[in-house]
Design a protein around this motif. Structure first.
Motif, PDB file in Angstrom:
ATOM      1  N   GLU A  12     -40.269  71.496  35.675  1.00  0.00           N
ATOM      2  CA  GLU A  12     -41.101  72.645  36.036  1.00  0.00           C
ATOM      3  C   GLU A  12     -40.298  73.644  36.870  1.00  0.00           C
ATOM      4  OE1 GLU A  12     -44.503  71.135  38.055  1.00  0.00           O
ATOM      5  OE2 GLU A  12     -45.429  70.285  36.254  1.00  0.00           O
ATOM      6  N   THR A  13     -39.337  73.147  37.629  1.00  0.00           N
ATOM      7  CA  THR A  13     -38.471  74.001  38.438  1.00  0.00           C
ATOM      8  C   THR A  13     -37.114  74.200  37.784  1.00  0.00           C
ATOM      9  OG1 THR A  13     -39.558  73.297  40.478  1.00  0.00           O
ATOM     10  CG2 THR A  13     -37.341  74.186  40.702  1.00  0.00           C
ATOM     11  N   ALA A  14     -36.645  73.209  37.043  1.00  0.00           N
ATOM     12  CA  ALA A  14     -35.326  73.258  36.398  1.00  0.00           C
ATOM     13  C   ALA A  14     -35.500  73.181  34.886  1.00  0.00           C
ATOM     14  CB  ALA A  14     -34.464  72.103  36.911  1.00  0.00           C
ATOM     15  N   PRO A  15     -35.855  74.304  34.243  1.00  0.00           N
ATOM     16  CA  PRO A  15     -36.150  74.278  32.802  1.00  0.00           C
ATOM     17  C   PRO A  15     -34.912  73.965  31.971  1.00  0.00           C
ATOM     18  CG  PRO A  15     -36.081  76.538  33.616  1.00  0.00           C
ATOM     19  CD  PRO A  15     -35.990  75.656  34.815  1.00  0.00           C
ATOM     20  N   LEU A  16     -34.963  72.867  31.260  1.00  0.00           N
ATOM     21  CA  LEU A  16     -33.802  72.383  30.524  1.00  0.00           C
ATOM     22  C   LEU A  16     -33.335  73.376  29.465  1.00  0.00           C
ATOM     23  CD1 LEU A  16     -32.111  69.839  30.735  1.00  0.00           C
ATOM     24  CD2 LEU A  16     -33.535  68.803  28.966  1.00  0.00           C
ATOM     25  N   ALA A  17     -34.255  74.104  28.867  1.00  0.00           N
ATOM     26  CA  ALA A  17     -33.895  75.048  27.806  1.00  0.00           C
ATOM     27  C   ALA A  17     -33.047  76.207  28.318  1.00  0.00           C
ATOM     28  CB  ALA A  17     -35.161  75.593  27.138  1.00  0.00           C
ATOM     29  N   ALA A  18     -33.078  76.452  29.627  1.00  0.00           N
ATOM     30  CA  ALA A  18     -32.324  77.569  30.199  1.00  0.00           C
ATOM     31  C   ALA A  18     -30.953  77.162  30.715  1.00  0.00           C
ATOM     32  CB  ALA A  18     -33.123  78.205  31.339  1.00  0.00           C
ATOM     33  N   PRO A  93     -32.811  54.901  36.167  1.00  0.00           N
ATOM     34  CA  PRO A  93     -32.341  56.071  35.428  1.00  0.00           C
ATOM     35  C   PRO A  93     -31.720  57.117  36.343  1.00  0.00           C
ATOM     36  CG  PRO A  93     -34.716  56.167  35.666  1.00  0.00           C
ATOM     37  CD  PRO A  93     -34.284  54.865  36.283  1.00  0.00           C
ATOM     38  N   LEU A  94     -30.828  57.900  35.763  1.00  0.00           N
ATOM     39  CA  LEU A  94     -30.191  59.027  36.450  1.00  0.00           C
ATOM     40  C   LEU A  94     -30.467  60.293  35.654  1.00  0.00           C
ATOM     41  CD1 LEU A  94     -28.161  60.318  38.527  1.00  0.00           C
ATOM     42  CD2 LEU A  94     -26.351  59.711  36.895  1.00  0.00           C
ATOM     43  N   TYR A  95     -30.912  61.326  36.356  1.00  0.00           N
ATOM     44  CA  TYR A  95     -31.197  62.634  35.738  1.00  0.00           C
ATOM     45  C   TYR A  95     -30.425  63.696  36.515  1.00  0.00           C
ATOM     46  CZ  TYR A  95     -33.891  66.500  33.677  1.00  0.00           C
ATOM     47  OH  TYR A  95     -34.269  67.629  33.004  1.00  0.00           O
ATOM     48  N   ALA A  96     -29.819  64.652  35.814  1.00  0.00           N
ATOM     49  CA  ALA A  96     -29.091  65.740  36.466  1.00  0.00           C
ATOM     50  C   ALA A  96     -29.764  67.077  36.178  1.00  0.00           C
ATOM     51  CB  ALA A  96     -27.641  65.786  35.995  1.00  0.00           C
ATOM     52  N   ASP A 102     -29.961  75.894  38.704  1.00  0.00           N
ATOM     53  CA  ASP A 102     -29.276  77.088  39.219  1.00  0.00           C
ATOM     54  C   ASP A 102     -29.926  78.387  38.762  1.00  0.00           C
ATOM     55  OD1 ASP A 102     -27.314  75.572  40.515  1.00  0.00           O
ATOM     56  OD2 ASP A 102     -25.962  75.607  38.787  1.00  0.00           O
ATOM     57  N   VAL A 103     -30.554  78.393  37.585  1.00  0.00           N
ATOM     58  CA  VAL A 103     -31.028  79.650  36.996  1.00  0.00           C
ATOM     59  C   VAL A 103     -32.370  80.128  37.536  1.00  0.00           C
ATOM     60  CG1 VAL A 103     -29.776  79.295  34.831  1.00  0.00           C
ATOM     61  CG2 VAL A 103     -32.128  78.462  35.035  1.00  0.00           C
ATOM     62  N   ASN A 104     -33.045  79.290  38.320  1.00  0.00           N
ATOM     63  CA  ASN A 104     -34.400  79.630  38.762  1.00  0.00           C
ATOM     64  C   ASN A 104     -34.391  80.133  40.200  1.00  0.00           C
ATOM     65  OD1 ASN A 104     -37.111  79.863  39.295  1.00  0.00           O
ATOM     66  ND2 ASN A 104     -37.598  77.713  38.985  1.00  0.00           N
ATOM     67  N   TYR A 106     -36.727  81.313  41.877  1.00  0.00           N
ATOM     68  CA  TYR A 106     -37.946  80.972  42.603  1.00  0.00           C
ATOM     69  C   TYR A 106     -37.948  79.521  43.083  1.00  0.00           C
ATOM     70  CZ  TYR A 106     -39.591  85.408  40.720  1.00  0.00           C
ATOM     71  OH  TYR A 106     -39.712  86.735  40.406  1.00  0.00           O
ATOM     72  N   GLY A 107     -36.958  78.757  42.646  1.00  0.00           N
ATOM     73  CA  GLY A 107     -36.833  77.374  43.069  1.00  0.00           C
ATOM     74  C   GLY A 107     -35.847  77.246  44.221  1.00  0.00           C
ATOM     75  N   PRO A 108     -35.364  76.027  44.471  1.00  0.00           N
ATOM     76  CA  PRO A 108     -34.429  75.807  45.576  1.00  0.00           C
ATOM     77  C   PRO A 108     -33.136  76.612  45.477  1.00  0.00           C
ATOM     78  CG  PRO A 108     -35.382  73.726  44.891  1.00  0.00           C
ATOM     79  CD  PRO A 108     -35.818  74.747  43.888  1.00  0.00           C
ATOM     80  N   ALA A 109     -32.745  77.030  44.272  1.00  0.00           N
ATOM     81  CA  ALA A 109     -31.529  77.838  44.134  1.00  0.00           C
ATOM     82  C   ALA A 109     -31.648  79.175  44.864  1.00  0.00           C
ATOM     83  CB  ALA A 109     -31.209  78.078  42.662  1.00  0.00           C
ATOM     84  N   GLY A 110     -32.876  79.625  45.108  1.00  0.00           N
ATOM     85  CA  GLY A 110     -33.090  80.886  45.809  1.00  0.00           C
ATOM     86  C   GLY A 110     -33.257  80.738  47.310  1.00  0.00           C
ATOM     87  N   TRP A 111     -32.904  79.558  47.860  1.00  0.00           N
ATOM     88  CA  TRP A 111     -33.181  79.317  49.279  1.00  0.00           C
ATOM     89  C   TRP A 111     -32.466  80.306  50.194  1.00  0.00           C
ATOM     90  CZ3 TRP A 111     -29.867  78.307  53.282  1.00  0.00           C
ATOM     91  CH2 TRP A 111     -28.574  77.871  52.984  1.00  0.00           C
ATOM     92  N   LEU A 112     -31.223  80.682  49.864  1.00  0.00           N
ATOM     93  CA  LEU A 112     -30.495  81.583  50.753  1.00  0.00           C
ATOM     94  C   LEU A 112     -31.100  82.983  50.737  1.00  0.00           C
ATOM     95  CD1 LEU A 112     -28.216  81.963  52.736  1.00  0.00           C
ATOM     96  CD2 LEU A 112     -26.682  82.441  50.815  1.00  0.00           C
ATOM     97  N   ALA A 113     -31.545  83.446  49.587  1.00  0.00           N
ATOM     98  CA  ALA A 113     -32.208  84.751  49.515  1.00  0.00           C
ATOM     99  C   ALA A 113     -33.450  84.773  50.395  1.00  0.00           C
ATOM    100  CB  ALA A 113     -32.574  85.071  48.067  1.00  0.00           C
ATOM    101  N   ARG A 114     -34.209  83.686  50.371  1.00  0.00           N
ATOM    102  CA  ARG A 114     -35.404  83.625  51.208  1.00  0.00           C
ATOM    103  C   ARG A 114     -35.041  83.497  52.690  1.00  0.00           C
ATOM    104  NH1 ARG A 114     -36.822  80.839  46.488  1.00  0.00           N
ATOM    105  NH2 ARG A 114     -36.248  78.799  47.322  1.00  0.00           N
ATOM    106  N   THR A 115     -33.998  82.746  52.980  1.00  0.00           N
ATOM    107  CA  THR A 115     -33.577  82.579  54.377  1.00  0.00           C
ATOM    108  C   THR A 115     -33.075  83.887  54.963  1.00  0.00           C
ATOM    109  OG1 THR A 115     -33.014  80.255  54.012  1.00  0.00           O
ATOM    110  CG2 THR A 115     -31.989  81.328  55.900  1.00  0.00           C
ATOM    111  N   LEU A 116     -32.334  84.657  54.171  1.00  0.00           N
ATOM    112  CA  LEU A 116     -31.825  85.958  54.618  1.00  0.00           C
ATOM    113  C   LEU A 116     -32.866  87.063  54.471  1.00  0.00           C
ATOM    114  CD1 LEU A 116     -28.203  85.882  53.107  1.00  0.00           C
ATOM    115  CD2 LEU A 116     -28.846  85.567  55.507  1.00  0.00           C
TER     116      LEU A 116
END
Length: 263
Positions: A12-18, A93-96, A102-104, A106-116
């Protein structure tokens, strides 16, 4: 909870298709296990991180980086073999979630934008078209600071959230910065896109010598580990909010790079 339900929550946060075409985001190691009550989240699926996760009772491991970018037979007694052995023995199981995360923005990848508190955001390398006021999926962000800051002040904000012990600065350093670009991990290939988006400072990791030498804007190389470690910590917190029947915990790690201690 079944592993497939955990994977659905991750995607839901890390869409595999992207995910990038060269990437191998997704399930890395399958298991027979059908019930998960403990989920471990880490940056790298190293023997140390996977071992620590299993010692704490993990029944599912989520990493950011894949186990390998190209599948090979485990013909050597190396870290790859060690991780497979640990997971197979524990039936875990292991999932990566790599570039899929990275592409989202609005997810955790955007944490620095929100922090700044960046505004007027632009995705540096879109992989999907924008829809209305929604940012497209893609790599890297640029945005306006709420007020002008020095590079030192910006670095101080990052340092309060992520380690900067091996950070370096290159390129012309402006007196103040009003627009920042960044990409977690190794994103120096997006330097031109950040400059085109109006950034006066670009924050990323793994900047090469000649890239730094030719930089026309300021580059803050925080290392590959720094921003992504914090991203995965925040991913663990997000999943804990979503997975009420599962205990989610983060397995911290340190950058493999260390400063030289001169006596």
């Amino acid at each position: 909870m079944q592993p497939i339900e955990i994977i659905k929550a991750i995607e839901e946060t890390a869409p595999l298709a992207a995910a990038a075409a060269w990437d191998v985001s997704g399930l890395q190691v399958a298991a027979h296990r059908q019930n998960v009550t403990k989920l471990a989240v880490c940056l790298d699926p190293t023997p140390a991180s996977v071992g620590a996760a299993l010692e704490q009772g993990a029944q599912f491991v989520l990493s950011h980086h894949p186990l390998l970018l190209k599948a090979v037979l485990p013909i050597r007694l190396d870290d790859y073999h060690a991780v497979l052995r640990l997971l197979f023995q524990a039936d875990v199981p292991l999932y990566a979630a790599h570039t899929s995360l990275d592409v989202n923005a609005y997810g955790p990848a955007g944490w620095l934008a929100r922090t700044l508190e960046l505004g007027n955001l632009t995705v540096l390398e879109p992989v999907t078209p924008a829809t209305g006021d929604t940012l497209p999926l893609g790599f890297g962000l640029a945005g306006d600071l709420p007020q002008p800051m020095t590079v030192r002040q910006i670095a101080g904000i990052i340092a309060s959230n992520a380690p900067l012990s091996t950070a370096t600065v290159s390129g012309p350093e402006p007196q103040t910065v009003t627009r920042v670009g960044y990409c977690t991990g190794s994103g120096s290939s997006l330097l031109d896109a950040a400059q085109a988006a109006g950034a006066q400072l670009f924050i990323t990791g793994d900047v090469k010598y000649h890239t730094a030498l030719a930089a026309e804007i300021c580059l803050l190389d925080v290392g590959h580990h720094s921003l992504e470690e914090e991203m995965m910590l925040r991913m663990s917190r997000l999943l804990q909010q979503r997975l009420h029947d599962v205990e989610v915990f983060f397995v911290p790690s340190a950058s493999p790079f260390r400063t030289v201690a001169l006596s």
